[in-house]
Design a protein around this motif. Sequence first.
Motif, PDB file in Angstrom:
ATOM      1  N   TYR A 322      18.237 -42.534   3.556  1.00 32.42           N
ATOM      2  CA  TYR A 322      17.985 -41.094   3.498  1.00 32.42           C
ATOM      3  C   TYR A 322      18.092 -40.563   2.080  1.00 32.42           C
ATOM      4  O   TYR A 322      18.929 -40.990   1.284  1.00 32.42           O
ATOM      5  CB  TYR A 322      18.987 -40.332   4.384  1.00 32.42           C
ATOM      6  N   ARG A 331      14.676 -38.488   5.931  1.00 27.50           N
ATOM      7  CA  ARG A 331      14.516 -39.940   6.087  1.00 27.50           C
ATOM      8  C   ARG A 331      13.373 -40.447   5.207  1.00 27.50           C
ATOM      9  O   ARG A 331      12.264 -39.901   5.244  1.00 27.50           O
ATOM     10  CB  ARG A 331      14.257 -40.277   7.554  1.00 27.50           C
ATOM     11  N   GLY A 341      14.206 -43.494  14.036  1.00 28.75           N
ATOM     12  CA  GLY A 341      13.599 -42.274  13.521  1.00 28.75           C
ATOM     13  C   GLY A 341      12.399 -42.593  12.662  1.00 28.75           C
ATOM     14  O   GLY A 341      12.225 -43.720  12.193  1.00 28.75           O
ATOM     15  N   SER A 342      11.564 -41.593  12.427  1.00 31.48           N
ATOM     16  CA  SER A 342      10.363 -41.752  11.617  1.00 31.48           C
ATOM     17  C   SER A 342      10.629 -41.340  10.187  1.00 31.48           C
ATOM     18  O   SER A 342      11.498 -40.499   9.915  1.00 31.48           O
ATOM     19  CB  SER A 342       9.235 -40.878  12.181  1.00 31.48           C
ATOM     20  N   LEU A 345      11.643 -37.598   9.046  1.00 30.92           N
ATOM     21  CA  LEU A 345      12.631 -36.922   9.901  1.00 30.92           C
ATOM     22  C   LEU A 345      13.649 -36.192   9.030  1.00 30.92           C
ATOM     23  O   LEU A 345      14.048 -36.684   7.973  1.00 30.92           O
ATOM     24  CB  LEU A 345      13.333 -37.956  10.774  1.00 30.92           C
ATOM     25  N   TYR A 347      17.445 -33.777   9.243  1.00 28.83           N
ATOM     26  CA  TYR A 347      18.549 -33.496  10.163  1.00 28.83           C
ATOM     27  C   TYR A 347      19.750 -32.981   9.385  1.00 28.83           C
ATOM     28  O   TYR A 347      19.832 -33.053   8.160  1.00 28.83           O
ATOM     29  CB  TYR A 347      18.954 -34.773  10.912  1.00 28.83           C
ATOM     30  N   PHE A 357      18.176 -32.944  14.901  1.00 28.70           N
ATOM     31  CA  PHE A 357      17.185 -33.614  14.063  1.00 28.70           C
ATOM     32  C   PHE A 357      15.806 -33.103  14.455  1.00 28.70           C
ATOM     33  O   PHE A 357      15.583 -32.633  15.574  1.00 28.70           O
ATOM     34  CB  PHE A 357      17.268 -35.144  14.183  1.00 28.70           C
ATOM     35  N   ASP A 359      11.747 -34.481  14.052  1.00 22.88           N
ATOM     36  CA  ASP A 359      10.854 -35.572  13.694  1.00 22.88           C
ATOM     37  C   ASP A 359       9.410 -35.063  13.751  1.00 22.88           C
ATOM     38  O   ASP A 359       8.817 -34.969  14.832  1.00 22.88           O
ATOM     39  CB  ASP A 359      11.037 -36.748  14.671  1.00 22.88           C
ATOM     40  N   GLU A 362       6.702 -37.437  15.467  1.00 20.51           N
ATOM     41  CA  GLU A 362       6.718 -37.459  16.926  1.00 20.51           C
ATOM     42  C   GLU A 362       6.648 -36.063  17.546  1.00 20.51           C
ATOM     43  O   GLU A 362       6.660 -35.931  18.777  1.00 20.51           O
ATOM     44  CB  GLU A 362       7.991 -38.166  17.426  1.00 20.51           C
ATOM     45  N   TYR A 365      12.136 -32.475  18.433  1.00 19.51           N
ATOM     46  CA  TYR A 365      13.427 -32.074  17.871  1.00 19.51           C
ATOM     47  C   TYR A 365      14.447 -32.033  18.994  1.00 19.51           C
ATOM     48  O   TYR A 365      14.104 -31.934  20.180  1.00 19.51           O
ATOM     49  CB  TYR A 365      13.355 -30.731  17.133  1.00 19.51           C
ATOM     50  N   ARG A 384      20.967 -39.606  18.951  1.00 25.78           N
ATOM     51  CA  ARG A 384      19.664 -39.931  18.373  1.00 25.78           C
ATOM     52  C   ARG A 384      19.065 -41.166  19.048  1.00 25.78           C
ATOM     53  O   ARG A 384      17.886 -41.187  19.409  1.00 25.78           O
ATOM     54  CB  ARG A 384      19.839 -40.177  16.868  1.00 25.78           C
ATOM     55  N   TYR A 388      15.476 -41.213  21.289  1.00 24.78           N
ATOM     56  CA  TYR A 388      14.320 -42.054  20.924  1.00 24.78           C
ATOM     57  C   TYR A 388      14.025 -43.091  22.009  1.00 24.78           C
ATOM     58  O   TYR A 388      12.847 -43.471  22.195  1.00 24.78           O
ATOM     59  CB  TYR A 388      14.549 -42.726  19.574  1.00 24.78           C
TER      60      TYR A 388
END
Length: 393
Positions: A322, A331, A341-342, A345, A347, A357, A359, A362, A365, A384, A388
Amino acid sequence: MAELGFASPAEVGLCPVRLQRMLSILQADIDSGRLPGAVVLVARRGKVALFESLGQRDPAVAGAMRRDAIFRIYSMTKPVVSVAVMMLMEQGKLLLSDPVARFLPEFLNQKVAVERHGRLELEEASRPATVQDLLRHTAGLTYEFLGSAEVQQQYAKQKMGSRERSNADFSRVLASLPLMYQPGSVWEYSRATDVLGRLVEVVSGKSLGEYLRQHIFIPLGMRETGFAVAEADHARIAEPFAHDPDGGVPLRLLEPRRSTAMESGGGGLLSTAMDYARFLQFMRNRGELDGVRLLGPHTVDFMTSDHLGTIPVTDDVLPAGYGFGLGFAVRRAAGISSAPGSAGLYYWGGIAGTTFFVDPVEDLYAVLMIQAPNQRDHYRPLFRTLVYAALLD
């Protein structure tokens, strides 16, 4: 003000069975006495697919957790105040390259503490800290609870965590203390956003609470968010266990039932899961909610991009994989981090356990509201991971 829309999990590509499994895991920890209660909200493609309350609102009294329970969100205040600063930037009232001292002259001629041969010496700052430095935690400041270095001890002696001094007095006392690092040299989680709260006051001519209320909370329909809870709503305040179930050092949480002199831009807000979801939907919409635009789309993209580059990180508050934007951890890659995560992202969370978070890849949130300070490092990645796991496409 329109309410956020709802959809079944399957309609937005989430597995209802797996979302239920997440709730069952949290409920098992509630049943075992590790977690007092929780409110969980997951949204995708602009629709809320899960919004549930579990356990107890207050372990000391009978009564189930409510979906509209009010939580101390601590550092989840930081993204909100960062948005306020960026709104002022868009109005031409400040530049991110402006020295902090342009608005807060007490920060002129700051000195940096350097330990040499067991002695503390002060040296000139190589450059002034800027508004961008405050937003990304590279201003050379610190938090007193992150260590025992001389500067952190000075923070503690001056009671920089006190809420009994005004934002103006806080800023003056903090500015009188030496910097921990040269501005721009390292990322150190810090009281920088408290300084931004004072900066908002000076630039806007309003108290921080009033500015946020008028320019963010009312426009976004965040009716339950503020620096204190009205007496009529005291029965909705979520509380932690009186004694930590894991035997950790107990943290005394802020008292939400009365106003304090300091409106902490870094950690003072109280909010609900749905109010904060409205803020996150605004961010996910790149600056707009229900036809109300507070930020330009490119400003939101700018905020949620990495602003650290090769600047080193001092501790484990910011995890591997991060960087940090302007108010949010960001991220950098799909891998490296131990939680899914992508890339892109963003957070953050609060010390009492709350976390969120967003994203963008995708279009997802999620918010977890708990008051379990010493369990936060467990529940953040667990939450998280389980969200996912429920993604189907």
